[in-house]
Design a protein around this motif. Structure first.
Motif, PDB file in Angstrom:
ATOM      1  N   ASN A  72       0.837  -1.193   0.000  1.00  0.00           N
ATOM      2  CA  ASN A  72       0.000   0.000   0.000  1.00  0.00           C
ATOM      3  C   ASN A  72       0.872   1.243   0.000  1.00  0.00           C
ATOM      4  OD1 ASN A  72      -2.483  -1.359   0.070  1.00  0.00           O
ATOM      5  ND2 ASN A  72      -2.296  -1.655   2.284  1.00  0.00           N
ATOM      6  N   THR A  78       1.435   5.309   0.490  1.00  0.00           N
ATOM      7  CA  THR A  78       0.862   6.452   1.192  1.00  0.00           C
ATOM      8  C   THR A  78       0.353   7.450   0.148  1.00  0.00           C
ATOM      9  OG1 THR A  78       2.915   7.735   1.245  1.00  0.00           O
ATOM     10  CG2 THR A  78       2.555   6.159   3.060  1.00  0.00           C
ATOM     11  N   ASN A  79      -0.461   8.404   0.577  1.00  0.00           N
ATOM     12  CA  ASN A  79      -0.951   9.428  -0.347  1.00  0.00           C
ATOM     13  C   ASN A  79       0.204  10.196  -0.974  1.00  0.00           C
ATOM     14  OD1 ASN A  79      -3.616   8.734   0.064  1.00  0.00           O
ATOM     15  ND2 ASN A  79      -3.958  10.294   1.636  1.00  0.00           N
ATOM     16  N   LEU A  80       1.214  10.493  -0.186  1.00  0.00           N
ATOM     17  CA  LEU A  80       2.383  11.222  -0.691  1.00  0.00           C
ATOM     18  C   LEU A  80       3.095  10.404  -1.770  1.00  0.00           C
ATOM     19  CD1 LEU A  80       4.314  13.648  -0.489  1.00  0.00           C
ATOM     20  CD2 LEU A  80       5.526  12.391   1.318  1.00  0.00           C
ATOM     21  N   GLN A  81       3.330   9.129  -1.483  1.00  0.00           N
ATOM     22  CA  GLN A  81       3.973   8.253  -2.457  1.00  0.00           C
ATOM     23  C   GLN A  81       3.135   8.148  -3.731  1.00  0.00           C
ATOM     24  OE1 GLN A  81       4.215   4.777   0.079  1.00  0.00           O
ATOM     25  NE2 GLN A  81       6.459   4.944   0.180  1.00  0.00           N
ATOM     26  N   GLN A  82       1.841   7.973  -3.565  1.00  0.00           N
ATOM     27  CA  GLN A  82       0.955   7.817  -4.711  1.00  0.00           C
ATOM     28  C   GLN A  82       0.985   9.061  -5.606  1.00  0.00           C
ATOM     29  OE1 GLN A  82      -3.008   6.681  -3.590  1.00  0.00           O
ATOM     30  NE2 GLN A  82      -3.245   5.493  -5.446  1.00  0.00           N
ATOM     31  N   GLU A  83       0.918  10.243  -5.005  1.00  0.00           N
ATOM     32  CA  GLU A  83       0.965  11.477  -5.799  1.00  0.00           C
ATOM     33  C   GLU A  83       2.287  11.616  -6.538  1.00  0.00           C
ATOM     34  OE1 GLU A  83      -0.445  15.335  -4.605  1.00  0.00           O
ATOM     35  OE2 GLU A  83      -1.635  14.398  -3.014  1.00  0.00           O
ATOM     36  N   HIS A 123       2.701  11.548 -10.585  1.00  0.00           N
ATOM     37  CA  HIS A 123       3.336  12.693 -11.256  1.00  0.00           C
ATOM     38  C   HIS A 123       4.530  12.240 -12.097  1.00  0.00           C
ATOM     39  CE1 HIS A 123       4.784  16.695 -12.072  1.00  0.00           C
ATOM     40  NE2 HIS A 123       5.981  16.321 -11.643  1.00  0.00           N
TER      41      HIS A 123
END
Length: 182
Positions: free
Chosen positions: A2, A4-9, A13
């Motif tokens: 899974n 994190t939101n930071l990793q996903q963004e 990008h």
């Protein structure tokens, strides 16, 4: 795995930017995931983390290895291959610049030299523009070669001086011009 939101963004990008940089979106995402991972990842973890096919992961890892941007690591007691990126950002930057030079600049310079030596003659304007472009690229690659030889600490120091160097050049150019007139 899974993200994190930071990793996903960041991963999304990098995937978008990858296509602008001339690489496949998935390749950009694989690199971003490995870049942010505190430990080496295997292909299964990458596939799971990005939600892409195993074949896309394999092809992406091969491309990143061809660019020297990922490193193969072995984990004791595990037969799978694990991958990571270099820790040093300057090393990554140097690799990227060297690979782009090898893949884009060097072939162009070779072609320009070939055109000057053996290309059709008779178009003075085109010949002059080709020569001008070759000279500029040779000047830039010469500068690159000089910068590539510098240790990272000296290169960073030089870069942080930035406009001060330009000011120094302006001052010495003016002094040179004054001494030349006398």
């Amino acid at each position: 795995m899974n993200l994190t939101n930071l990793q996903q963004e960041f991963v999304l990008h990098f995937g978008e930017m990858g296509s602008r940089w001339g690489i496949n979106r998935t390749v950009g995402q694989i690199y971003a995931l490995l870049f942010l991972s505190s430990k080496p990842l295997n292909a299964e973890q990458i596939t799971d983390g990005l939600g892409v096919s195993r074949s896309n992961t394999s092809m992406g890892l091969k491309e990143l290895q061809a660019w020297n941007l990922v490193r193969l690591r072995h984990v004791p007691g595990d037969r799978r291959d694990y991958f990571t990126t270099p820790e040093d950002l300057w090393e990554i930057t140097r690799i990227l610049i060297a690979e782009r030079k090898k893949r884009e600049i060097d072939p162009t310079l070779t072609k320009l030299r070939e055109l000057e030596m053996t290309g059709p003659k008779g178009d003075d304007y085109a010949e002059a523009r080709i020569a001008e472009l070759r000279e500029m690229i040779e000047l830039m690659t010469g500068f690159y070669d000089d910068m590539e030889k510098l240790e990272t600490e000296r290169l960073v120091k030089m870069m942080t001086l930035g406009s001060k160097i330009a000011g120094l050049i302006d001052k010495t150019s003016g002094a040179f011009a004054l001494t030349k007139r006398k």
